[in-house]
Every structure is written in structure tokens, then in C-alpha cells.
Design a protein around this motif. Structure first.
Motif, PDB file in Angstrom:
ATOM      1  N   LYS A 109     -55.024  -5.877 -18.354  1.00  0.00           N
ATOM      2  CA  LYS A 109     -54.313  -6.213 -19.601  1.00  0.00           C
ATOM      3  C   LYS A 109     -52.814  -6.262 -19.377  1.00  0.00           C
ATOM      4  CE  LYS A 109     -57.476  -4.489 -23.120  1.00  0.00           C
ATOM      5  NZ  LYS A 109     -57.718  -3.404 -24.085  1.00  0.00           N
ATOM      6  N   GLU A 110     -52.317  -5.246 -18.636  1.00  0.00           N
ATOM      7  CA  GLU A 110     -50.860  -5.195 -18.371  1.00  0.00           C
ATOM      8  C   GLU A 110     -50.419  -6.401 -17.551  1.00  0.00           C
ATOM      9  OE1 GLU A 110     -47.750  -2.154 -16.227  1.00  0.00           O
ATOM     10  OE2 GLU A 110     -49.650  -1.336 -16.991  1.00  0.00           O
ATOM     11  N   ARG A 111     -51.213  -6.738 -16.538  1.00  0.00           N
ATOM     12  CA  ARG A 111     -50.891  -7.889 -15.702  1.00  0.00           C
ATOM     13  C   ARG A 111     -50.902  -9.179 -16.534  1.00  0.00           C
ATOM     14  NH1 ARG A 111     -54.042  -6.660 -11.795  1.00  0.00           N
ATOM     15  NH2 ARG A 111     -55.855  -7.868 -12.443  1.00  0.00           N
ATOM     16  N   HIS A 112     -51.884  -9.296 -17.422  1.00  0.00           N
ATOM     17  CA  HIS A 112     -52.004 -10.463 -18.280  1.00  0.00           C
ATOM     18  C   HIS A 112     -50.795 -10.583 -19.214  1.00  0.00           C
ATOM     19  CE1 HIS A 112     -54.018 -13.654 -20.427  1.00  0.00           C
ATOM     20  NE2 HIS A 112     -53.812 -13.025 -21.585  1.00  0.00           N
ATOM     21  N   THR A 113     -50.376  -9.463 -19.800  1.00  0.00           N
ATOM     22  CA  THR A 113     -49.198  -9.497 -20.699  1.00  0.00           C
ATOM     23  C   THR A 113     -47.941  -9.860 -19.918  1.00  0.00           C
ATOM     24  OG1 THR A 113     -48.974  -7.086 -20.456  1.00  0.00           O
ATOM     25  CG2 THR A 113     -50.107  -7.873 -22.421  1.00  0.00           C
ATOM     26  N   ARG A 114     -47.818  -9.320 -18.678  1.00  0.00           N
ATOM     27  CA  ARG A 114     -46.639  -9.643 -17.846  1.00  0.00           C
ATOM     28  C   ARG A 114     -46.594 -11.136 -17.531  1.00  0.00           C
ATOM     29  NH1 ARG A 114     -47.372  -4.982 -14.315  1.00  0.00           N
ATOM     30  NH2 ARG A 114     -48.297  -6.461 -12.869  1.00  0.00           N
ATOM     31  N   LEU A 115     -47.789 -11.673 -17.166  1.00  0.00           N
ATOM     32  CA  LEU A 115     -47.855 -13.103 -16.851  1.00  0.00           C
ATOM     33  C   LEU A 115     -47.534 -13.953 -18.081  1.00  0.00           C
ATOM     34  CD1 LEU A 115     -51.016 -13.250 -14.544  1.00  0.00           C
ATOM     35  CD2 LEU A 115     -48.651 -13.684 -13.877  1.00  0.00           C
ATOM     36  N   ALA A 116     -48.043 -13.540 -19.223  1.00  0.00           N
ATOM     37  CA  ALA A 116     -47.788 -14.293 -20.458  1.00  0.00           C
ATOM     38  C   ALA A 116     -46.305 -14.261 -20.797  1.00  0.00           C
ATOM     39  CB  ALA A 116     -48.604 -13.713 -21.600  1.00  0.00           C
ATOM     40  N   GLU A 117     -45.680 -13.083 -20.618  1.00  0.00           N
ATOM     41  CA  GLU A 117     -44.242 -12.935 -20.897  1.00  0.00           C
ATOM     42  C   GLU A 117     -43.420 -13.801 -19.940  1.00  0.00           C
ATOM     43  OE1 GLU A 117     -40.949 -11.487 -22.927  1.00  0.00           O
ATOM     44  OE2 GLU A 117     -43.072 -11.274 -23.429  1.00  0.00           O
TER      45      GLU A 117
END
Length: 201
Positions: free
Chosen positions: A154-162
């Protein structure tokens, strides 16, 4: 040598037969519930037989003490009418006092035995207790690892989205209609970058 001549006493008295005891249920039962049940039934039968025997002895003794009446004593169908010396009490619905005492005594014993049974109740033995505990431990560990992986994803996904959002914002700021940079838009993107870097540090 000729065989011995039997004595006169031996001829008059027959040989005593060895009586065999009675059996209840199969003889080859293994130790356990069924064998104990069969033994209990046998004990009960023996106890009842002894009671009947003792009752028969007492009755025979009482019959011997009382003079026996003959059926032929009363001739010509004469019937003797005996007047009761004391009036017969009317039947009541209440039990006899001795019977009440017996019920109370039995109920107290029953309550005590139930109380003992409740206190002495042990947990059922679990043959695979250690294996079950080990499996539960493994399951909890696997669940914890899965949760950590999910959180990381989830954290990786949010970082990528940001990162993708910032890239798009920068691309918009750089490409104006005439190819010039839009500093207002670019400054907000850069400010967010700086805030994130300072927040991580």
C-alpha cells in the motif's frame, strides 16, 4: 491288584457337584466401560437374589410362628366377619412421614454428589494439543507477515501514485501554450517536494 471295594458311606452319599457361577455378558470383554457395566449388572442381580432369599427366610419364620388356617375350617360357607378394633383412617394424598424423611435424605445425597461431580470435572484430554498450538502459532506468524507485506505494498502504491501526480503536474507546468514555463504551477509542485523531503528527514 483288584480295585478297592467302595465303602458303604461312599455309596450312600453321591459325589458333590461343583457348581459353576453364572455369567453375564461375554467373558472376553476388554477392561473399560462395557466390562464395568456388565460387572455392575451381575452385582445387582446377586444383591437382589440375596434380598429375595432373606425375605423368603423371614416370611417362612413368620409363617411358622403364626398358626396356619385351613380352608376347611369354615363349614357350610359360613364366613367370619371380624369387626375392626380401631377405625381405618381415610386415605390421604400426603406421603408417610418416614417416606418424606427418606426423600429429603436422598435429595441431600444427590445434591452433594452433583456438587462433587461438578467440582471434580476435569477438562477432556486433547491428544494433539501441542500440534494444535504450534499450528496456531504458525498461522499467526503467517498472518503478521501477510499484513506487513500488504502495508508495504500500500505504501509503495501511494508513493508511486504521488510520484506520478507530481510528474504530471511538472509536465503541465513546463508545457505552456507557447512553450514557456509556468512558474506558479511549478513552484507549488516544488514546494510539495521540499515539504515531503523535510518531513522524511
Amino acid at each position: 491288584m483288584p480295585p478297592k471295594r467302595p465303602r458303604d458311606d461312599d455309596v450312600a452319599r453321591p459325589a458333590k457337584k461343583q457348581r459353576k457361577g453364572f455369567s453375564v455378558g461375554p467373558a472376553n470383554l476388554p477392561d473399560g466401560t462395557h466390562k464395568r457395566k456388565v460387572q455392575k449388572i451381575k452385582r445387582d442381580l446377586i444383591h437382589k437374589a440375596k434380598l429375595r432369599k432373606s425375605y423368603a427366610k423371614i416370611k417362612a419364620r413368620e409363617d411358622a410362628t403364626e398358626p396356619g388356617r385351613s380352608v376347611y375350617e369354615h363349614a357350610d360357607g359360613e364366613e367370619e366377619t371380624e369387626e375392626p378394633s380401631e377405625p381405618v383412617p381415610e386415605p390421604t394424598l400426603e406421603p408417610h412421614p418416614d417416606r418424606v424423611k427418606l426423600f429429603e435424605h436422598d435429595s441431600l445425597e444427590l445434591k452433594e454428589s452433583i456438587g462433587h461431580a461438578r467440582r471434580k470435572k476435569r477438562p477432556r484430554p486433547q491428544p494433539y494439543k501441542n500440534e494444535a498450538e504450534l499450528a496456531q502459532k504458525h498461522k499467526e506468524e503467517a498472518e503478521a507477515r501477510r499484513k506487513v507485506r500488504e502495508d508495504a505494498a500500500k505504501e509503495r502504491h501511494t508513493r508511486l501514485a504521488e510520484r506520478e501526480r507530481l510528474r504530471k503536474a511538472m509536465a503541465k507546468a513546463r508545457s505552456g501554450p507557447d512553450g514557456k514555463r509556468k512558474l506558479g504551477r511549478e513552484s507549488t509542485v516544488l514546494l510539495e517536494k521540499v515539504k515531503r523531503l523535510v518531513g522524511n528527514a
